[in-house]
Design an enzyme around this catalytic site. Structure first.
Site, short mmCIF file in Angstrom:
data_model
loop_
_atom_site.label_atom_id
_atom_site.label_comp_id
_atom_site.label_asym_id
_atom_site.label_seq_id
_atom_site.Cartn_x
_atom_site.Cartn_y
_atom_site.Cartn_z
N ASP A 1 -6.08 -3.06 -2.53
CA ASP A 1 -5.02 -2.76 -1.57
C ASP A 1 -4.37 -4.00 -0.96
O ASP A 1 -5.04 -4.89 -0.43
CB ASP A 1 -5.61 -1.89 -0.46
CG ASP A 1 -4.55 -1.26 0.40
OD1 ASP A 1 -4.01 -1.94 1.28
OD2 ASP A 1 -4.24 -0.07 0.18
N SER B 1 0.84 -1.20 0.00
CA SER B 1 0.00 0.00 0.00
C SER B 1 0.88 1.26 0.00
O SER B 1 1.72 1.42 -0.88
CB SER B 1 -0.95 -0.04 1.20
OG SER B 1 -1.99 0.89 1.06
#
Length: 289
Positions: free
Chosen positions: A172, A48
């Site tokens: 993500d 991320s």
């Protein structure tokens, strides 16, 4: 973008950069402390926002990368990525039915600040992780187009759209591997520096508000895997978990994902704390975890 192994070699040094949105500025301060001391990675692994920070340092593992990252975080603070009024965000959500923001501003930011375009051009091996929707599994990216992979790793559900690559959709990486120590071990790292956003420093508490329920549940999942990775470390692997420098570790209820105004202060606090921590490590083989 087929996955290929990255031969780090046992005894090599890895930087592991976790996810955490706006709190990821702390990782920049940690990188500054490491690079100033000549601690250079042989491998970088990111998730991320840690994929953004990680890609920059993998492209240029010198103190110059910190200067570049300060500019990146300055651009994030200008709300280029998550810009737009409430009305505009709601309009995007109504139109797409899945997310509040377009991915183009983040793509433009990455193209502007990453000095290379492919994994092959990086100065040191780098991998980032995303979650495959179709397979409900982690996908590690290690070759091909760098920006596409980082975008996939950063595609926070509800905020940014999934990234489609070769017919598969990714979101993500924090959903499957928020602080990927285990990946660094699997790739052969012998010394691992963990750069995180600070939340692991405080025990969780039961949710007190409706919006905290999902946040606490996610935090349990992310911490559980990190703890399992640490518990399963081979005897010949050393892990140093660098401090984020927060007097009060950030909680799970931080929903102000667009507020990057505190980034400079977080960078400085983490730098001071990480520098002090590194000064306290008596020898390369000592454990800072």
């Amino acid at each position: 973008m087929a996955e290929t192994p990255v031969p780090a070699g046992r005894g090599s040094t890895a930087f592991v950069l976790g996810g955490g949105g706006v709190l990821g500025a702390a990782e920049v301060g940690m990188l500054q402390a490491l690079l100033e001391r000549g601690i250079r990675p042989d491998l970088v692994v990111g998730t991320s926002v840690g994929a953004i920070n990680g890609a920059v340092v993998a492209a240029d593992p010198t103190p110059d990368a910190v200067d570049r990252l300060r500019v990146v975080w300055g651009d994030l603070a200008s709300q280029r990525v998550f810009a737009g009024s409430v009305l505009r965000r709601m309009s995007t959500l109504v139109r797409t039915r899945t997310h509040l923001h377009a991915r183009e501003p983040l793509r433009e930011l990455l193209l502007a600040h990453l000095p290379v375009r492919t994994f092959a051009e990086l100065a040191v091996p780098f991998q980032c992780v995303a979650a495959s929707i179709e397979r409900a599994a982690e996908r590690w990216f290690s070759d091909g187009a760098l920006v596409d992979a980082v975008l996939a790793s950063c595609a926070v559900p509800g905020l940014l759209p999934p990234v489609e690559l070769a017919g598969e959709h990714y979101v993500d990486g924090g959903l499957v591997h928020s602080i990927p120590v285990g990946r660094a071990v699997a790739l052969g790292a012998g010394t691992i520096y963990v750069l995180h956003v600070g939340r692991i420093d405080r025990p969780l508490r039961p949710p007190a508000q409706p919006w905290e329920v999902a946040l606490v549940a996610f935090e349990i999942a992310r911490r559980h895997r990190f703890a399992a990775d640490l518990a399963a470390l081979p005897a010949d692997v050393t892990v140093h978990v660098l401090p984020a420098g927060d007097a009060e570790p950030p909680g799970t209820g931080n929903l102000r994902y667009r507020d990057f105004s505190g980034a400079p202060e977080r960078i400085e606090r983490a730098y001071v704390a990480a520098r002090r921590h590194l000064d306290g490590i008596a020898a390369p083989g000592s454990t800072g975890a």
